[in-house]
Design an enzyme around this catalytic site. Structure first.
Site, PDB file in Angstrom:
ATOM      1  N   TYR A 300      71.257  14.545  22.433  1.00 43.30           N
ATOM      2  CA  TYR A 300      71.084  15.873  23.031  1.00 43.30           C
ATOM      3  C   TYR A 300      69.835  15.902  23.919  1.00 43.30           C
ATOM      4  O   TYR A 300      68.718  15.685  23.453  1.00 43.30           O
ATOM      5  CB  TYR A 300      70.938  16.882  21.902  1.00 43.30           C
ATOM      6  N   TYR A 350      76.250  21.491  30.698  1.00 46.25           N
ATOM      7  CA  TYR A 350      75.568  21.927  29.481  1.00 46.25           C
ATOM      8  C   TYR A 350      76.487  22.843  28.711  1.00 46.25           C
ATOM      9  O   TYR A 350      76.485  24.048  28.897  1.00 46.25           O
ATOM     10  CB  TYR A 350      74.254  22.633  29.832  1.00 46.25           C
TER      11      TYR A 350
END
Lengths: 394, 145
Positions: A300, A350
């Site tokens: 991430y 995203y």
């Protein structure tokens, strides 16, 4: 014969589904959620009516029951909304696995869908009335940041990583090597917003400061519209379904004392991400695996330094060594550990980390557009810092 | 009305007011009086930040407010360039201050240019006004040690 719900059942990811990733979806977040969820079911070959568990994480605006009503879910046995926003992306896999392991659910849908560019913007100053410091959003200590001008995720992230960058001499230019590699991956991924748009180190260095002297524009994830879902079921059932099963060898969450999401300044050592170290320890203990057992990793990276700190937390390199690990090409497709091969949150989109979970599945299936070929992919690590999973070929 | 007695040249503060919760109210009330206070456990004496209703070490509910030294060092910092933070004329220096009492506090470092910012530089507390007539603690380089 043992009673149902009292046996241990291995879990697997049987389906993945997504909408297109854009800057303006032109439809509701609920519709995005429904479309990606249906796509995950169709990918697996599972009737959406048979979903019996539903998991998402905080800051998702679609109601579980409303989404279930779209999909025609006929008898839901479990729902959960995990705290922490994107830090919980991999926790969805963990909790779905645990439900299947325990025999509580047979078909668990996990999803995240958002109009985070066209409808609202995570990256901007919070608008009046939009400051929702609700419990579970991972925003507890933001109250202590906002009056001082730290009003955006980039500012909170920079405060969190600058001590790390200072301690190990990581320059902004060092971060550029990560951005360049991920944009190279995105450039060959037709689903990526930055498809066919690679960057050079000079482009990175010429992009504007977002947080001086740490983060430039090209160190920050995008703001995107889109949805991503996964369908988790038993390994046994997954073998009979449409896709090659992706076994969840291990998965966990880790939130050590005094750690919180993003305004994470109160634990002992700001040069590490204790949550990622905790996730690593638990995952390796669960599976008996070690870093060298992974052929790829999806880490991430709302902001690029977090990928460096996770490379160190998971033991792919030593403390302070991630900048050299990246610079020397280890994260490229022919390196020792390709990471974020879809382009990541910087390059693809995203979707709060969920799109990176899906890329982990594709690497195990062997269907990524940037497929790791140097070694046969047996295991892929997916991490959202506070949670992680090891996805394996069977 | 206080506005009538105010000097007309005094610019109105544009910094947003603190966001006050029930568990942080005493901190911000003290800041309004230009006092920088910390929360200490009334039983075991350990400091906690952010403030909370229960001591994580001994589970006591007894909270004692103590005046802090106001001294600390810059543990990390950033300058938010884009988007420009609401309520600031110039981009502020935002920093995590490691207080001498061993707790960390997010604040601003004022009276220093971004180029002169150094990790671990000694700083001391002062107060700045906000909208709605509140005050909050910020830090400046410490002159004498």
């Amino acid at each position: 014969m043992s009673r149902p719900g009292r046996t241990f059942t291995e879990a697997a990811i049987a389906g993945i589904g997504a909408t297109e990733f854009s800057k303006e979806s032109g439809r509701s977040e609920l519709q995005l959620a429904a479309e990606c969820s249906l796509a995950a079911c169709e990918d697996a070959g599972v009737n959406p009516a048979d979903i019996d568990g539903m998991i998402t994480f905080t800051i998702d605006n679609s109601d579980e029951v409303t989404l279930a009503r779209c999909l025609g879910v006929k008898d839901l046995a479990y729902t959960a909304r995990i705290p922490g926003g994107g830090a919980a992306a991999a926790a969805t896999i963990f909790q779905a696995m645990a439900l299947v392991n325990a025999g509580v659910c047979k078909n668990v849908l996990v999803w995240r869908a958002m109009n985070e560019r066209s409808q609202y913007r995570f990256g901007q100053n919070p608008a009046q009335g939009q400051m929702s410091y609700s419990a579970g959003n991972g925003t507890g200590s933001l109250l202590w940041c906002v009056p001082f001008g730290a009003m955006t995720p980039a500012s909170w992230g920079a405060l969190q990583t600058s001590r790390y960058m200072h301690t190990y001499g990581v320059s902004n230019r060092d971060l550029g090597y990560l951005a360049v590699q991920q944009r190279a991956y995105a450039a060959t991924n037709p689903k990526a917003w930055f498809y066919e748009k690679p960057i050079t180190l000079e482009d990175h260095q010429n992009s504007k400061w977002i947080q001086e002297p740490w983060l430039r524009l090209l160190d920050c994830c995008q703001e995107s519209d889109g949805g991503q879902a996964l369908l988790i079921t038993s390994l046994e059932r997954a073998r009979d379904l449409r896709q090659k099963p992706v076994k969840i060898s291990g998965a966990c969450q880790s939130i050590p004392y005094n750690v919180e999401v993003i305004s994470n300044y109160y634990h002992d050592d700001l040069t590490i991400m204790p949550e990622a170290w905790g996730t690593a320890k638990r995952l390796y203990a669960q599976t008996g695996m070690q870093p060298s057992d992974m052929q790829a990793a999806m880490l991430y990276e709302a902001f690029s330094p977090h990928a460096l700190m996770q490379l160190e937390a998971f033991g792919f390199c030593g403390k302070g060594e991630a900048k050299d690990f990246i610079k020397s090409g280890e994260i490229a497709i022919d390196g020792s550990l390709p990471i974020n091969t879809h382009g990541g949150l910087l390059g693809e989109a995203y979707i709060h980390g969920m799109n990176s979970m899906a890329e982990g599945v594709r690497q195990v299936r062997g269907t990524s557009v940037n497929q790791v070929k140097k070694r046969k992919v047996e295991n892929v690590l997916v991490s959202s810092g506070m949670a992680g999973a090891i996805l394996s070929a069977v | 009305m206080t506005e009538a007695t105010e000097a007309p040249a005094t610019p109105k503060p544009t910094r947003i007011a603190p966001i006050v919760t029930l568990d942080s109210k005493s901190f911000w009330d003290a800041a309004d009086r230009e006092e920088f206070v910390g929360q200490k456990c009334g039983d075991c004496g350990q400091f906690t930040f952010p403030p909370r209703p229960m001591c994580p070490h001994c589970h006591s509910l007894a909270r004692v407010e103590v005046k802090l030294s106001g001294y600390g060092t810059v543990h990390s910092y950033t300058i938010p360039r884009h988007p420009h933070p609401f309520g600031f004329k110039e981009a502020p220096v935002v920093a995590v201050i490691l207080l001498d009492e061993g707790i960390r506090f997010v604040s601003n470092v004022v009276g220093v240019t971004p180029e002169d910012m150094k990790f671990d530089m000694p700083v001391e507390v002062m107060f700045e006004p906000t909208m709605n007539q509140h005050k909050l603690p910020v830090f400046r380089p410490r002159s004498t040690r």
